[in-house]
Design a protein around this motif. Structure first.
Motif, PDB file in Angstrom:
ATOM      1  N   ALA A 161       0.841  -1.197   0.000  1.00 36.43           N
ATOM      2  CA  ALA A 161       0.000   0.000   0.000  1.00 36.43           C
ATOM      3  C   ALA A 161       0.877   1.247   0.000  1.00 36.43           C
ATOM      4  O   ALA A 161       0.859   2.051   0.946  1.00 36.43           O
ATOM      5  CB  ALA A 161      -0.919  -0.016   1.216  1.00 36.43           C
ATOM      6  N   SER A 162       1.635   1.442  -1.049  1.00 38.27           N
ATOM      7  CA  SER A 162       2.627   2.522  -1.078  1.00 38.27           C
ATOM      8  C   SER A 162       1.982   3.902  -0.979  1.00 38.27           C
ATOM      9  O   SER A 162       2.568   4.824  -0.401  1.00 38.27           O
ATOM     10  CB  SER A 162       3.479   2.424  -2.346  1.00 38.27           C
ATOM     11  N   GLU A 163       0.779   4.070  -1.526  1.00 34.34           N
ATOM     12  CA  GLU A 163       0.122   5.381  -1.480  1.00 34.34           C
ATOM     13  C   GLU A 163      -0.293   5.772  -0.062  1.00 34.34           C
ATOM     14  O   GLU A 163      -0.518   6.956   0.219  1.00 34.34           O
ATOM     15  CB  GLU A 163      -1.118   5.370  -2.381  1.00 34.34           C
ATOM     16  N   ALA A 164      -0.393   4.789   0.818  1.00 33.42           N
ATOM     17  CA  ALA A 164      -0.827   5.075   2.189  1.00 33.42           C
ATOM     18  C   ALA A 164       0.321   5.490   3.091  1.00 33.42           C
ATOM     19  O   ALA A 164       0.092   6.000   4.197  1.00 33.42           O
ATOM     20  CB  ALA A 164      -1.513   3.843   2.785  1.00 33.42           C
ATOM     21  N   VAL A 165       1.549   5.269   2.647  1.00 34.02           N
ATOM     22  CA  VAL A 165       2.705   5.481   3.522  1.00 34.02           C
ATOM     23  C   VAL A 165       2.787   6.939   3.975  1.00 34.02           C
ATOM     24  O   VAL A 165       2.776   7.864   3.160  1.00 34.02           O
ATOM     25  CB  VAL A 165       4.008   5.069   2.810  1.00 34.02           C
ATOM     26  N   ASP A 166       2.867   7.124   5.266  1.00 37.62           N
ATOM     27  CA  ASP A 166       3.056   8.440   5.865  1.00 37.62           C
ATOM     28  C   ASP A 166       4.558   8.690   5.955  1.00 37.62           C
ATOM     29  O   ASP A 166       5.266   8.005   6.701  1.00 37.62           O
ATOM     30  CB  ASP A 166       2.412   8.475   7.252  1.00 37.62           C
ATOM     31  N   GLY A 182     -12.967 -18.915   8.695  1.00 37.66           N
ATOM     32  CA  GLY A 182     -13.893 -18.488   7.654  1.00 37.66           C
ATOM     33  C   GLY A 182     -13.644 -17.113   7.092  1.00 37.66           C
ATOM     34  O   GLY A 182     -14.462 -16.607   6.321  1.00 37.66           O
ATOM     35  N   ALA A 183     -12.528 -16.467   7.461  1.00 32.34           N
ATOM     36  CA  ALA A 183     -12.304 -15.088   7.027  1.00 32.34           C
ATOM     37  C   ALA A 183     -10.827 -14.774   6.901  1.00 32.34           C
ATOM     38  O   ALA A 183      -9.972 -15.444   7.493  1.00 32.34           O
ATOM     39  CB  ALA A 183     -12.951 -14.112   8.007  1.00 32.34           C
ATOM     40  N   ILE A 184     -10.548 -13.741   6.126  1.00 30.80           N
ATOM     41  CA  ILE A 184      -9.227 -13.115   6.082  1.00 30.80           C
ATOM     42  C   ILE A 184      -9.389 -11.695   6.607  1.00 30.80           C
ATOM     43  O   ILE A 184     -10.143 -10.896   6.037  1.00 30.80           O
ATOM     44  CB  ILE A 184      -8.659 -13.080   4.642  1.00 30.80           C
ATOM     45  N   ILE A 185      -8.719 -11.398   7.702  1.00 31.12           N
ATOM     46  CA  ILE A 185      -8.752 -10.048   8.263  1.00 31.12           C
ATOM     47  C   ILE A 185      -7.586  -9.300   7.624  1.00 31.12           C
ATOM     48  O   ILE A 185      -6.415  -9.569   7.906  1.00 31.12           O
ATOM     49  CB  ILE A 185      -8.633 -10.063   9.800  1.00 31.12           C
ATOM     50  N   MET A 186      -7.916  -8.368   6.750  1.00 28.87           N
ATOM     51  CA  MET A 186      -6.950  -7.737   5.856  1.00 28.87           C
ATOM     52  C   MET A 186      -6.626  -6.318   6.296  1.00 28.87           C
ATOM     53  O   MET A 186      -7.541  -5.544   6.601  1.00 28.87           O
ATOM     54  CB  MET A 186      -7.544  -7.716   4.439  1.00 28.87           C
ATOM     55  N   PRO A 187      -5.351  -5.938   6.335  1.00 25.64           N
ATOM     56  CA  PRO A 187      -5.035  -4.540   6.606  1.00 25.64           C
ATOM     57  C   PRO A 187      -5.552  -3.644   5.492  1.00 25.64           C
ATOM     58  O   PRO A 187      -5.408  -3.972   4.308  1.00 25.64           O
ATOM     59  CB  PRO A 187      -3.501  -4.515   6.666  1.00 25.64           C
ATOM     60  N   ALA A 188      -6.166  -2.537   5.851  1.00 28.24           N
ATOM     61  CA  ALA A 188      -6.693  -1.590   4.862  1.00 28.24           C
ATOM     62  C   ALA A 188      -6.304  -0.183   5.276  1.00 28.24           C
ATOM     63  O   ALA A 188      -6.094   0.102   6.463  1.00 28.24           O
ATOM     64  CB  ALA A 188      -8.204  -1.719   4.747  1.00 28.24           C
ATOM     65  N   TYR A 189      -6.239   0.709   4.265  1.00 25.20           N
ATOM     66  CA  TYR A 189      -5.704   2.051   4.502  1.00 25.20           C
ATOM     67  C   TYR A 189      -6.584   3.153   3.915  1.00 25.20           C
ATOM     68  O   TYR A 189      -6.217   4.320   3.952  1.00 25.20           O
ATOM     69  CB  TYR A 189      -4.296   2.150   3.904  1.00 25.20           C
ATOM     70  N   GLY A 190      -7.729   2.787   3.331  1.00 28.51           N
ATOM     71  CA  GLY A 190      -8.605   3.786   2.746  1.00 28.51           C
ATOM     72  C   GLY A 190      -8.132   4.281   1.396  1.00 28.51           C
ATOM     73  O   GLY A 190      -8.406   5.425   1.026  1.00 28.51           O
ATOM     74  N   ILE A 191      -7.445   3.419   0.642  1.00 25.20           N
ATOM     75  CA  ILE A 191      -6.939   3.782  -0.680  1.00 25.20           C
ATOM     76  C   ILE A 191      -7.422   2.755  -1.706  1.00 25.20           C
ATOM     77  O   ILE A 191      -7.887   1.666  -1.353  1.00 25.20           O
ATOM     78  CB  ILE A 191      -5.394   3.867  -0.707  1.00 25.20           C
ATOM     79  N   GLU A 192      -7.282   3.085  -2.980  1.00 25.61           N
ATOM     80  CA  GLU A 192      -7.752   2.204  -4.045  1.00 25.61           C
ATOM     81  C   GLU A 192      -7.050   0.853  -4.018  1.00 25.61           C
ATOM     82  O   GLU A 192      -7.637  -0.174  -4.356  1.00 25.61           O
ATOM     83  CB  GLU A 192      -7.531   2.880  -5.401  1.00 25.61           C
ATOM     84  N   ALA A 193      -5.783   0.843  -3.595  1.00 25.45           N
ATOM     85  CA  ALA A 193      -5.037  -0.415  -3.548  1.00 25.45           C
ATOM     86  C   ALA A 193      -5.671  -1.440  -2.620  1.00 25.45           C
ATOM     87  O   ALA A 193      -5.450  -2.647  -2.776  1.00 25.45           O
ATOM     88  CB  ALA A 193      -3.594  -0.147  -3.134  1.00 25.45           C
TER      89      ALA A 193
END
Length: 350
Positions: free
Chosen positions: A270-275, A293-304
């Motif tokens: 998620a390069s666009e999220a990098v601060d 039953g799930a994948i808990i995925m890191p998210a950053y609020g970006i299109e990636a």
């Protein structure tokens, strides 16, 4: 009870996708570490942790270790189905300081307490070095101790005898000075049932500044035996790109415990999220967690995030992909996998 020797080779560490009885986490409370050390607001980091915990709790029980000073805040943010366990702790990286659970066909469940020294003495750990034993005591399970300095984020297993780790962590003089690969592999064989250890270079020149020195859970993750999701970057000219290339090269040359070469699936960071103000920002989508039953995925609020979710959905058919925003946790150098530790269900299925 802690046992320092375990000579029964039938003990094995299940893969993360084996059914879980629970997920263990540790609530963040150390304001000085987060705010002075990492430059993030503790209350916002706590909100990220709570989002992860509440997402996992939809699929399996969550046991949250909480320092007595932070119980009120944890109760306010964690759902009622999250069990809070009061225990004095230094920090909140349960993947590293918590136990690595192992199973035996006759003896059931136990755990390994690695010698935790806070990633080579980079932080206070007088309380966290005993966290694994306390967690296992809470469950009434045997604890196998070892002199090997290791963290849970430094190893990935496929449940079929293969373990992947990095030289920059386990062979680092700040962990295990003078200890050889062969000696480490013997410990993995005895405690985890591993028959093949694959060594990646990791981050030998410390180009990322990551305090872990290059944990494998920021490099790759198993989707299933023989198939790996690997961290990838679109910035081919960066110093990190060379780290990615060298780790990928090692994986391409490797064979697992069954003699298979690996199918490698790229998961772009998620390069666009990098601060850019962050000392270390964890932008790796490979730092996801496999829950029941799930994948808990890191998210950053970006299109990636959407692209990563699609890759994970293809890699894990039948599991719900659950993106969870972790921007503040990531600013503090961590991801979803870093703060979680799976407790396998017993008896083991499959």
């Amino acid at each position: 009870m802690q046992h320092n020797n375990n000579h029964n080779s039938a003990w094995m560490m299940p893969a993360e996708w084996a059914p879980h009885a629970a997920t263990w986490m540790v609530w963040p409370h150390n304001q000085a570490l987060w705010e002075s050390g990492w430059g993030v607001t503790l209350s916002q980091v706590q909100e990220d942790f709570a989002r992860v915990a509440n997402a996992i709790a939809r699929f399996e029980p969550v046991k949250m270790v909480v320092d007595p000073s932070a119980v009120t805040r944890a109760k306010a943010l964690c759902g009622p189905n999250i069990e809070l366990i009061e225990l004095a702790v230094n920090d909140s990286w349960c993947r590293d300081s918590g136990p690595s659970f192992v199973c035996h066909p006759q003896l059931g469940l136990a755990g390994v307490s690695w010698r935790f020294n806070a990633w080579g003495g980079k932080s206070a750990h007088d309380l966290d070095e005993s966290l694994a034993r306390h967690a296992l005591n809470q469950l009434g399970l045997e604890c196998f101790g070892t002199a090997l300095s290791n963290e849970g984020g430094a190893i990935h297993v496929d449940g079929e005898g293969t373990l992947i780790t990095t030289e920059s962590v386990l062979l680092n003089p700040n962990r295990n000075p003078g200890v050889s690969k062969a000696e480490i592999e013997e410990i993995f064989s005895r405690l985890l049932g591993v028959t093949k250890t694959i060594w990646l270079p990791g981050d030998p020149d410390y180009v990322t500044g990551d305090m872990t020195d290059g944990h494998v859970d920021g490099v790759c993750a198993f989707a299933r035996p023989g198939v790996l999701l690997v961290d990838a970057t679109r910035d081919k000219s960066s110093v990190y790109a060379e780290v990615v290339r060298e780790n990928r090269r090692a994986l391409q040359l490797a064979r697992d415990a069954k003699g298979r070469s690996f199918e490698l699936i790229e998961l772009y960071e998620a390069s666009e999220a990098v601060d850019t103000e962050a000392e270390v920002f964890c932008a790796s989508y490979t730092n996801f967690y496999i829950a029941n039953g799930a994948i808990i995925m890191p998210a950053y609020g970006i299109e990636a995030d959407n692209a990563a979710a699609e890759v994970l959905a293809q890699a894990f058919p039948g599991r719900e992909i659950v993106p969870v925003r972790i921007n503040h946790l990531a600013h503090g150098g961590g991801g979803v996998h870093c703060i979680t530790q799976q407790q396998p269900a017993w008896p083991l299925e499959g």
